[in-house]
Motif scaffolding. Structure first.
Motif, PDB file in Angstrom:
ATOM      1  N   HIS A 163     -47.805  17.769  -2.350  1.00 47.56           N
ATOM      2  CA  HIS A 163     -48.986  17.236  -3.016  1.00 47.56           C
ATOM      3  C   HIS A 163     -50.290  17.687  -2.370  1.00 47.56           C
ATOM      4  O   HIS A 163     -51.283  17.929  -3.045  1.00 47.56           O
TER       5      HIS A 163
ATOM      6  N   GLU B 237     -45.276  14.041  -9.047  1.00 43.18           N
ATOM      7  CA  GLU B 237     -45.534  14.198 -10.476  1.00 43.18           C
ATOM      8  C   GLU B 237     -46.172  12.931 -11.039  1.00 43.18           C
ATOM      9  O   GLU B 237     -47.127  12.982 -11.817  1.00 43.18           O
TER      10      GLU B 237
ATOM     11  N   VAL C 132     -49.814  12.757 -10.016  1.00 47.27           N
ATOM     12  CA  VAL C 132     -50.644  13.698 -10.777  1.00 47.27           C
ATOM     13  C   VAL C 132     -50.881  13.168 -12.180  1.00 47.27           C
ATOM     14  O   VAL C 132     -52.003  13.177 -12.680  1.00 47.27           O
ATOM     15  N   LYS C 133     -49.823  12.656 -12.783  1.00 48.00           N
ATOM     16  CA  LYS C 133     -49.939  12.098 -14.145  1.00 48.00           C
ATOM     17  C   LYS C 133     -50.921  10.940 -14.169  1.00 48.00           C
ATOM     18  O   LYS C 133     -51.747  10.826 -15.055  1.00 48.00           O
TER      19      LYS C 133
ATOM     20  N   LYS D 204     -53.406  10.398 -12.629  1.00 46.60           N
ATOM     21  CA  LYS D 204     -54.814  10.821 -12.575  1.00 46.60           C
ATOM     22  C   LYS D 204     -55.293  11.264 -13.938  1.00 46.60           C
ATOM     23  O   LYS D 204     -56.408  11.002 -14.324  1.00 46.60           O
ATOM     24  N   LYS D 205     -54.415  11.956 -14.652  1.00 46.20           N
ATOM     25  CA  LYS D 205     -54.806  12.513 -15.946  1.00 46.20           C
ATOM     26  C   LYS D 205     -55.104  11.424 -16.954  1.00 46.20           C
ATOM     27  O   LYS D 205     -55.999  11.567 -17.772  1.00 46.20           O
TER      28      LYS D 205
ATOM     29  N   THR E 236     -56.440   6.148  -9.571  1.00 46.07           N
ATOM     30  CA  THR E 236     -56.492   7.468  -8.928  1.00 46.07           C
ATOM     31  C   THR E 236     -57.028   7.299  -7.511  1.00 46.07           C
ATOM     32  O   THR E 236     -57.536   6.230  -7.144  1.00 46.07           O
TER      33      THR E 236
END
Ligand code: ZN
Ligand code: MN
Length: 443
Positions: free
Chosen positions: A346, A373, A376-377, A379-380, A431
């Motif tokens: 990461h 993963e 990261v998701k 955050k989106k 996040t």
């Protein structure tokens, strides 16, 4: 209190080798049908010859080295003679005057006991005994013997009487258990009996205990039948009270072995303590003495993984984590390795640490890549502006004054709760940026 406790510890640990100490029988004995893992050697039948388990010898050396001991170049096994129905041979193969490891020193890692050093007198290897089972058969009270445990490799770790409080004992036991698990040589499970504790305790007057103690008290009481860290604490607390009462009346407690009874909450006299010469130790004639070269010892040392205390310090330094977080992440080798793998994938170790600790990630149920993963998701999906998040955080602070005050007074663990509330309002895990905003606002 006018008396100072003087405590030493003997810990027995069953090694998790596949086979037993002196024969090829499986060393597995927990939940196994009685007397199915036996052979002439571990049943003590006449003429059977013991052959030492190489792995058990290496693991004992590794543990000794991890505890700062010196490995003896020359070592041997001895017979310790005593009669008890769970000991088929009439003697236990143990080590007497040439144990595998001696003279260790070990620093306690807990905050309160920092810089306190405990000397390790010896670490030796022996065999476990069978197990007695008291039960009712056809209405008759009988004692049955299960020899599955007979001959399982057992390491004994003996400290000098260097403990001055129950907290120090507790810190040592937890550190020791962690190291044993890190080395992967035993589960060191108190409930299953693969780690057993025998503290010895006596009291001395406070004024005698100052500085370098010249004389130990003229007696000591050895405690048996302790099968949890909590029981160890209870038994020692009870003994401190009991011995204080005797000493205050001008008496001296009797030197003896006492068993802890958790139901009654007291220790009970079992037997007057044996002296070494009661055991008639002599060299085991069926096993040749062992000799280790410097190279063999260094080979053993090189197999020791990074240990919890060193790992914690490295996490603090390399990843700028707090001591509290580093300690949690270094608790087991599994979690520590999970953390480092995820951090590498990461790129932000601090964020990974936060996720593992605050979101209580089950590191045995997911692989590090899945966690990365997920992060990261998360955050989106955030559709909130930082300003909007700020308002949500302000409301959380307003609604939870007590928790925020706790955080400010140093109870950093409550942060996880606040992050949970924020996640609820946002509909997703916050996040890193949103988390930092929360931390800034409550500090
Ligand atoms: Zn056997
Ligand atoms: Mn022993």
């Amino acid at each position: 209190m006018k008396f100072q406790p003087i405590i030493g510890l003997e810990v027995h640990v069953e090694l998790a080798t596949k086979s037993k100490m002196f024969c090829g029988c499986s060393a597995e004995h927990f939940g196994v049908t009685p007397n199915t893992h036996t052979c002439p050697v571990c049943l003590g039948l006449p003429g059977a010859l013991p052959v030492p388990n190489k792995k058990a010898v290496e693991w004992t050396m590794m543990l000794g080295l991890a505890l700062g001991c010196t490995v003896n170049h020359d070592s041997k096994f001895d017979r310790k003679n005593y009669f008890y129905p769970d000991l088929a041979k009439g003697y236990q193969i143990s080590q007497y005057d040439e144990p595998l490891c001696v003279n260790g020193e070990f620093s306690l890692s807990s905050n309160e006991s920092k810089s306190k050093k405990i000397r390790i007198r010896r670490v030796h290897l022996e065999e476990d005994t069978g197990k007695l089972q008291h039960s009712l058969v056809n209405g008759e009270e009988v004692s049955l013997v299960d020899f599955n445990r007979s001959g399982v490799p057992l390491v004994e770790i003996v400290t000098e009487p260097d403990f001055r409080s129950i907290d120090e004992v507790d810190a040592y036991l937890k550190d020791l258990q962690k190291i044993i698990r890190y080395l992967g040589i035993s589960q060191a499970d108190m409930e299953k009996g693969s780690m057993r504790l025998e503290p010895s305790i006596s009291l001395t007057e406070m004024q005698n205990a100052k500085g370098k103690m010249q004389n130990l008290p003229p007696y000591r009481v050895e405690l048996k039948n302790i099968n949890s860290f909590r029981f160890a604490r209870h038994a020692l607390e009870f003994e401190i009270k009991r011995q204080t009462q005797i000493l205050e009346k001008g008496g001296t407690p009797v030197q003896q072995t006492r068993g802890w009874n958790e139901t009654k909450g007291q220790t009970m006299a079992q037997r007057e303590k044996e002296e070494a010469n009661d055991y008639r130790y002599f060299p085991e004639p069926d096993i040749p003495p062992m000799h280790f070269t410097e190279l063999q010892i260094e080979e053993c040392r090189s197999q020791i993984p990074e240990l919890p205390a060193a790992k914690k310090l490295r996490f603090m330094k390399a990843y700028a984590l707090s001591e509290y977080d580093s300690n949690l992440l270094a608790e087991t080798r599994g979690v520590a390795e999970y953390f480092e793998t995820a951090a590498k994938l990461h790129g932000n170790p601090k964020e990974i640490a936060n996720w593992i600790i605050n979101n209580k990630i089950n590191t045995s149920a997911t692989v590090p890549a899945e966690l990365v993963e997920k992060i990261v998701k998360s955050k989106k999906v955030s559709t909130f502006s930082l300003e909007e998040v700020g308002k949500i955080i302000d409301k959380i602070i307003l609604d939870n004054p007590k928790i925020v005050a706790d955080y400010k007074s140093g109870k950093v663990q409550v942060l996880g709760f606040l992050i949970g509330l924020l996640a609820k309002s946002l509909g997703h895990a916050p996040t890193q940026e949103q988390r930092e905003l929360l931390e800034r606002k409550i500090t």
